[in-house]
Motif scaffolding. Sequence first.
Motif, PDB file in Angstrom:
ATOM      1  N   ILE A   1       0.840  -1.198   0.000  1.00  0.00           N
ATOM      2  CA  ILE A   1       0.000   0.000   0.000  1.00  0.00           C
ATOM      3  C   ILE A   1       0.869   1.239   0.000  1.00  0.00           C
ATOM      4  N   VAL A   2       0.465   2.242  -0.772  1.00  0.00           N
ATOM      5  CA  VAL A   2       1.016   3.591  -0.646  1.00  0.00           C
ATOM      6  C   VAL A   2      -0.099   4.380   0.051  1.00  0.00           C
ATOM      7  N   PRO A   3      -0.021   4.483   1.410  1.00  0.00           N
ATOM      8  CA  PRO A   3      -1.113   5.098   2.175  1.00  0.00           C
ATOM      9  C   PRO A   3      -0.973   6.627   2.212  1.00  0.00           C
ATOM     10  N   LEU A   4      -1.908   7.298   1.540  1.00  0.00           N
ATOM     11  CA  LEU A   4      -1.849   8.756   1.439  1.00  0.00           C
ATOM     12  C   LEU A   4      -2.870   9.423   2.342  1.00  0.00           C
ATOM     13  N   SER A   5      -2.534  10.646   2.751  1.00  0.00           N
ATOM     14  CA  SER A   5      -3.498  11.481   3.468  1.00  0.00           C
ATOM     15  C   SER A   5      -4.577  11.905   2.475  1.00  0.00           C
ATOM     16  N   ALA A   6      -5.725  12.328   2.971  1.00  0.00           N
ATOM     17  CA  ALA A   6      -6.842  12.704   2.099  1.00  0.00           C
ATOM     18  C   ALA A   6      -6.466  13.828   1.131  1.00  0.00           C
ATOM     19  N   ASP A   7      -5.595  14.743   1.572  1.00  0.00           N
ATOM     20  CA  ASP A   7      -5.185  15.860   0.698  1.00  0.00           C
ATOM     21  C   ASP A   7      -4.015  15.498  -0.224  1.00  0.00           C
ATOM     22  N   LYS A   8      -3.518  14.268  -0.107  1.00  0.00           N
ATOM     23  CA  LYS A   8      -2.425  13.726  -0.930  1.00  0.00           C
ATOM     24  C   LYS A   8      -1.092  14.453  -0.735  1.00  0.00           C
ATOM     25  N   LEU A   9      -0.952  15.159   0.378  1.00  0.00           N
ATOM     26  CA  LEU A   9       0.305  15.852   0.664  1.00  0.00           C
ATOM     27  C   LEU A   9       1.297  14.964   1.417  1.00  0.00           C
ATOM     28  N   TYR A  10       0.779  13.894   2.038  1.00  0.00           N
ATOM     29  CA  TYR A  10       1.633  13.048   2.876  1.00  0.00           C
ATOM     30  C   TYR A  10       1.405  11.571   2.607  1.00  0.00           C
ATOM     31  N   VAL A  11       2.481  10.789   2.839  1.00  0.00           N
ATOM     32  CA  VAL A  11       2.424   9.339   2.773  1.00  0.00           C
ATOM     33  C   VAL A  11       2.861   8.813   4.132  1.00  0.00           C
ATOM     34  N   LEU A  12       2.245   7.723   4.580  1.00  0.00           N
ATOM     35  CA  LEU A  12       2.581   7.126   5.868  1.00  0.00           C
ATOM     36  C   LEU A  12       3.599   6.013   5.664  1.00  0.00           C
ATOM     37  N   LEU A  13       4.793   6.188   6.243  1.00  0.00           N
ATOM     38  CA  LEU A  13       5.821   5.152   6.193  1.00  0.00           C
ATOM     39  C   LEU A  13       5.924   4.491   7.565  1.00  0.00           C
ATOM     40  N   ILE A  14       6.434   3.268   7.552  1.00  0.00           N
ATOM     41  CA  ILE A  14       6.629   2.511   8.780  1.00  0.00           C
ATOM     42  C   ILE A  14       8.087   2.075   8.863  1.00  0.00           C
ATOM     43  N   GLN A  15       8.543   1.808  10.077  1.00  0.00           N
ATOM     44  CA  GLN A  15       9.915   1.327  10.233  1.00  0.00           C
ATOM     45  C   GLN A  15       9.998  -0.154   9.915  1.00  0.00           C
ATOM     46  N   SER A  16      11.032  -0.511   9.187  1.00  0.00           N
ATOM     47  CA  SER A  16      11.308  -1.914   8.897  1.00  0.00           C
ATOM     48  C   SER A  16      11.741  -2.600  10.186  1.00  0.00           C
ATOM     49  N   THR A  17      11.245  -3.805  10.421  1.00  0.00           N
ATOM     50  CA  THR A  17      11.632  -4.519  11.640  1.00  0.00           C
ATOM     51  C   THR A  17      13.025  -5.119  11.514  1.00  0.00           C
ATOM     52  N   ARG A  18      13.492  -5.345  10.306  1.00  0.00           N
ATOM     53  CA  ARG A  18      14.795  -5.987  10.123  1.00  0.00           C
ATOM     54  C   ARG A  18      15.931  -4.995   9.930  1.00  0.00           C
ATOM     55  N   ARG A  19      15.692  -3.943   9.163  1.00  0.00           N
ATOM     56  CA  ARG A  19      16.780  -3.046   8.806  1.00  0.00           C
ATOM     57  C   ARG A  19      16.712  -1.703   9.522  1.00  0.00           C
TER      58      ARG A  19
END
Length: 152
Positions: A23-41
């Motif tokens: 998923i490329v999870p975007l905010s409703a206004d499409k100004l931001y994307v939600l990233l998560i930390q990798s558990t391995r790296r």
Amino acid sequence: MEARTGRTNQRYGPQGERLVAGIVPLSADKLYVLLIQSTRRGGWVLPKGGWETDEATAQEAACREAWEEAGVVCKIQHDLGHISEKRRPEQLTAHAPKAAYRFFEATVEKQEAQWPEMNKRSRQWMTYKQAAEMLAERPELLDALNRSTIIR
């Protein structure tokens, strides 16, 4: 509230590659994307994971991964298509084998305070520029971000 683990129900492609939905999870206004930390790296990544045999579609798997890894409920907006493996051979491991990716752009409808992998991962909203820098070492993830309609 538990995340799925293991590869017992994992789908594989014709060349033995692991089928991964993301998923490329975007905010409703499409100004931001939600990233998560990798558990391995420890770096930042997009929510993604194995498409399992009990999931009818890759979209279903992608939405499950967004919930498990980022604690968000998403609505799919666009199919961003197939993205081939772009990691170098030395980046592939038994825990991260060759994969074939299918990404979807989604709007985040709800962000929960508690989610299955909250003790393993941080999450952060980023602008396109910030996210592109964080994904530079993962060209398949950067490709997915670049295919999205995020405002640059």
